[in-house]
Design a protein around this motif. Structure first.
Motif, PDB file in Angstrom:
ATOM      1  N   UNK A 170       0.846  -1.199   0.000  1.00  0.00           N
ATOM      2  CA  UNK A 170       0.000   0.000   0.000  1.00  0.00           C
ATOM      3  C   UNK A 170       0.878   1.245   0.000  1.00  0.00           C
ATOM      4  N   UNK A 171       2.007   1.153   0.698  1.00  0.00           N
ATOM      5  CA  UNK A 171       2.933   2.287   0.735  1.00  0.00           C
ATOM      6  C   UNK A 171       3.490   2.568  -0.672  1.00  0.00           C
ATOM      7  N   UNK A 172       3.798   1.507  -1.396  1.00  0.00           N
ATOM      8  CA  UNK A 172       4.285   1.679  -2.771  1.00  0.00           C
ATOM      9  C   UNK A 172       3.175   2.284  -3.639  1.00  0.00           C
ATOM     10  N   UNK A 173       1.962   1.778  -3.460  1.00  0.00           N
ATOM     11  CA  UNK A 173       0.815   2.330  -4.210  1.00  0.00           C
ATOM     12  C   UNK A 173       0.663   3.824  -3.958  1.00  0.00           C
ATOM     13  N   UNK A 174       0.885   4.210  -2.692  1.00  0.00           N
ATOM     14  CA  UNK A 174       0.706   5.619  -2.332  1.00  0.00           C
ATOM     15  C   UNK A 174       1.752   6.534  -2.967  1.00  0.00           C
ATOM     16  N   UNK A 182      13.879   4.949  -7.323  1.00  0.00           N
ATOM     17  CA  UNK A 182      14.469   3.654  -7.012  1.00  0.00           C
ATOM     18  C   UNK A 182      14.023   3.280  -5.607  1.00  0.00           C
ATOM     19  N   UNK A 183      14.116   1.999  -5.291  1.00  0.00           N
ATOM     20  CA  UNK A 183      13.762   1.570  -3.932  1.00  0.00           C
ATOM     21  C   UNK A 183      14.949   0.891  -3.264  1.00  0.00           C
ATOM     22  N   UNK A 184      14.958   0.991  -1.950  1.00  0.00           N
ATOM     23  CA  UNK A 184      15.971   0.290  -1.167  1.00  0.00           C
ATOM     24  C   UNK A 184      15.288  -0.277   0.066  1.00  0.00           C
ATOM     25  N   UNK A 185      15.484  -1.558   0.292  1.00  0.00           N
ATOM     26  CA  UNK A 185      14.855  -2.182   1.455  1.00  0.00           C
ATOM     27  C   UNK A 185      15.913  -2.445   2.530  1.00  0.00           C
ATOM     28  N   UNK A 186      15.614  -2.027   3.745  1.00  0.00           N
ATOM     29  CA  UNK A 186      16.496  -2.287   4.884  1.00  0.00           C
ATOM     30  C   UNK A 186      15.833  -3.347   5.747  1.00  0.00           C
ATOM     31  N   UNK A 187      16.555  -4.410   6.015  1.00  0.00           N
ATOM     32  CA  UNK A 187      15.932  -5.450   6.836  1.00  0.00           C
ATOM     33  C   UNK A 187      16.868  -5.914   7.952  1.00  0.00           C
ATOM     34  N   UNK A 188      17.181  -4.986   8.888  1.00  0.00           N
ATOM     35  CA  UNK A 188      18.146  -5.343   9.937  1.00  0.00           C
ATOM     36  C   UNK A 188      17.703  -6.526  10.793  1.00  0.00           C
ATOM     37  N   UNK A 189      16.399  -6.715  10.962  1.00  0.00           N
ATOM     38  CA  UNK A 189      15.947  -7.818  11.820  1.00  0.00           C
ATOM     39  C   UNK A 189      16.168  -9.171  11.134  1.00  0.00           C
ATOM     40  N   UNK A 216       8.839  -4.123  -8.466  1.00  0.00           N
ATOM     41  CA  UNK A 216       9.326  -4.266  -9.843  1.00  0.00           C
ATOM     42  C   UNK A 216       8.215  -4.126 -10.898  1.00  0.00           C
ATOM     43  N   UNK A 217       6.983  -4.292 -10.486  1.00  0.00           N
ATOM     44  CA  UNK A 217       5.885  -4.070 -11.446  1.00  0.00           C
ATOM     45  C   UNK A 217       5.858  -2.606 -11.900  1.00  0.00           C
ATOM     46  N   UNK A 218       6.323  -1.696 -11.029  1.00  0.00           N
ATOM     47  CA  UNK A 218       6.251  -0.270 -11.375  1.00  0.00           C
ATOM     48  C   UNK A 218       7.595   0.431 -11.464  1.00  0.00           C
ATOM     49  N   UNK A 219       8.620  -0.135 -10.829  1.00  0.00           N
ATOM     50  CA  UNK A 219       9.915   0.559 -10.779  1.00  0.00           C
ATOM     51  C   UNK A 219      11.048  -0.410 -11.120  1.00  0.00           C
ATOM     52  N   UNK A 220      12.175   0.166 -11.615  1.00  0.00           N
ATOM     53  CA  UNK A 220      13.265  -0.676 -12.102  1.00  0.00           C
ATOM     54  C   UNK A 220      14.131  -1.294 -11.008  1.00  0.00           C
ATOM     55  N   UNK A 242      16.241  -9.013  -5.611  1.00  0.00           N
ATOM     56  CA  UNK A 242      16.832  -7.679  -5.432  1.00  0.00           C
ATOM     57  C   UNK A 242      17.870  -7.436  -6.526  1.00  0.00           C
ATOM     58  N   UNK A 243      18.021  -6.159  -6.923  1.00  0.00           N
ATOM     59  CA  UNK A 243      18.965  -5.823  -7.989  1.00  0.00           C
ATOM     60  C   UNK A 243      20.359  -5.554  -7.458  1.00  0.00           C
TER      61      UNK A 243
END
Lengths: 338, 218
Positions: A170-174, A182-189, A216-220, A242-243
């Motif tokens: 939903x956050x991506x949709x918003x 571009x997106x970056x995911x942080x997953x320290x846990x 990836x459906x909307x961004x590279x 992930x790229x």
């Protein structure tokens, strides 16, 4: 070789993609805290003000020419009384409570993205940083409760991860109004220092894969950073789609390159505490050199980066040493003309 | 089952994180009239030490240590009422422990507390987000030997320095050993701020504190 000078990050990225010459290789770091100091703000004051958020990222770009600037969403607001440090309230979570209207962080960020894109959007693509599903889950129910749930209540943990993954969608949709992100995911846990490879495969990987595919459906481009020792799960990380993968400083660039360097672009991994904060400029130069030495021949690509967040109190001369050494070493190792 | 077999089972159940089944074993052990002190030391703590060793060997993860400590505490609850008089354990020393103000990441701190508790220290846990003065006041109140300070964030590392500075300013620095730890903390930082020791992880912390207090390893 054609001499190229002063490319913008967008030009540099495009040239690298198409095999054209570049002036230098990209330089990236997790810099929000340091950027706050750069503009004379405290971390907390600039976190909750769109204009200040935008200012610090623009200043970071203008001052150091970094190839990545970020607006970040790291933690869902805790609804008073809903989350009590255990898993019992997971069933009461309601996605509609986390719409941009209710969730200030989302609203502030969207404004900040607009401000930054107006100002420097033609030179650099903004990166939107988000926490991974597991990390958001830990933030909601407490990390100990989450870890205990791995053992005693997998069903509820999966229900919670379903929720945080759907929330991230939903956050991506918003953000749909922005097509250049571009997106970056942080997953320290999901850190290998915290959970086992088996737990990573059960609780982190499927949800990471799902959200990455969705983006990836909307961004590279979707980058991923996981703290701690990820050596045993590198192939799983590749499998998430992930790229790029950003290595914590405790992972050997050489090991990662040998394991998965033909499949995923690697980034890393100057120790933020030991060198940015506590090291000397000379030490930073050495570490940057070693990182390029070990990483530059990674088949799928290599980008110099801090191993995690660059501390607020990092001395300016250390930051300058990092930038200058990165420019110099990238030209040396990639045979680029000065 | 013999006493030895039951002790082995207690140790195994801690090591294998059987927090739901271990209370039954503890009851069986006490019902058979065996010493609670031995049960704790030769059973539970041995199991926790094995878990700590596996953590140091990178076989166990933080989550495993957490589950093992759940099992240890589940059995300790059964043993505690029987640990009176000469059964009560003489403590190796008293440690104040907490996360500095501004830091709420306490999994690591909790593991250090558990390992030191298991090793025989009296642990006073101040929790997370602890004000500087609170460390000092509590150390005074409990006549502590060691103050253990943790943070996971570089932004709150300077607060560790403040604790050291305040201890000196208030003239009590020499009364305590100060140990620091947490993700971004390094040996070098410990030296720089004048702490007495630094430990990289929870299992090493036990050796550090014993060394600081000159307690020999058995």
């Amino acid at each position: 070789m054609t001499k190229v000078k002063n490319m913008t990050p967008k030009q540099r990225r495009e040239a690298l993609k198409t095999g054209q010459p570049v002036d230098r290789m990209p330089i990236m770091m997790f810099h929000p805290d340091y950027a706050a100091k750069l503009v004379g703000d405290s971390i907390s004051s600039s976190n909750f003000d769109s204009q200040k958020l935008a200012n610090r990222e623009i200043a970071m770009y203008r001052t150091y020419g970094v190839d990545e600037i970020q607006i970040q969403y790291f933690r869902m607001p805790m609804k008073t009384g809903v989350m009590t440090g255990n898993l019992s309230m997971v069933k009461e979570l309601d996605l509609s409570e986390f719409s941009p209207e209710n969730d200030h962080r989302q609203k502030i960020n969207i404004e900040a993205v607009k401000l930054i894109q107006e100002e420097i959007g033609d030179e650099i693509t903004l990166t939107y940083g988000i926490s991974g599903p597991l990390t958001l889950a830990g933030g909601l129910v407490s990390h100990e409760a989450l870890l205990r749930g791995f053992r005693r209540d997998q069903e509820t943990v999966h229900e919670l991860l379903r929720f945080t993954t759907d929330f991230l969608k939903s956050l991506v949709d918003n953000l749909a109004q922005f097509d250049d992100l571009n997106f970056f995911i942080f997953d320290p846990v999901a850190s290998g220092s915290l959970i086992s490879p088996k737990q990573f495969r059960e609780f982190a990987k499927p949800y990471l894969s799902e959200i990455i595919a969705y983006i990836h459906e909307s961004y590279d481009e979707v980058g991923l950073h996981i703290c701690g020792n990820t050596t045993p799960v590198l192939q799983d990380i590749v499998d998430t789609g992930a790229d790029a993968f950003s290595l914590d400083q405790i992972v050997s660039i050489t090991d990662a390159k040998e394991a998965v360097g033909d499949q995923i672009l690697l980034m890393g991994n100057i120790d933020p505490s030991r060198y940015f904060l506590q090291g000397s400029p000379q030490e930073i130069e050495e570490k940057v050199y070693e990182a390029y030495r070990d990483g530059h021949d990674t088949e799928a690509g290599f980008i110099i980066r801090s191993g995690c967040g660059v501390p607020y109190h990092t001395p300016e001369e250390n930051m300058e040493a990092f930038i200058n050494a990165s420019i110099r070493c990238s030209r040396e190792f990639y045979n680029l003309e000065d | 089952m013999s006493k030895e077999e039951l002790l082995k089972k207690l140790s195994d159940y801690v090591y294998e994180m059987e927090d739901l089944d271990i209370p039954e074993v503890a009851k069986e052990y006490l019902d058979a009239g065996h010493s609670a002190h031995d049960g704790v030391h030769q059973g539970l703590i041995k199991g926790m030490e094995r878990a700590g060793d596996s953590f140091a060997d990178e076989e166990y993860f933080v989550s495993d240590l957490l589950f093992a400590s759940d099992a240890m505490y589940a059995a300790l609850e059964i043993f505690e009422p029987a640990l009176t008089g000469d059964q009560a354990t003489e403590k190796l020393g008293t440690c104040i422990i907490g996360n500095v103000e501004g830091d709420t990441h306490d999994i690591g701190k909790n593991l250090v507390k558990t390992m030191l508790d298991a090793a025989g220290f009296n642990m006073i846990d101040l929790g997370k987000d602890v004000p500087v003065q609170e460390f000092i006041d509590q150390a005074e109140t409990h006549q502590a030997d060691v103050i253990c300070i943790s943070t996971l964030m570089t932004t709150t590392m300077p607060v560790m320095r403040e604790v050291l500075e305040e201890l000196s300013a208030q003239g009590v620095r020499d009364k305590y050993k100060v140990a620091i730890g947490g993700g971004p903390v390094t040996e070098k930082f410990a030296e720089e701020i004048g702490a007495d020791g630094y430990s990289e992880n929870a299992s090493e912390a036990v050796n550090l504190i014993k060394r600081l207090l000159a307690i020999p390893n058995e």
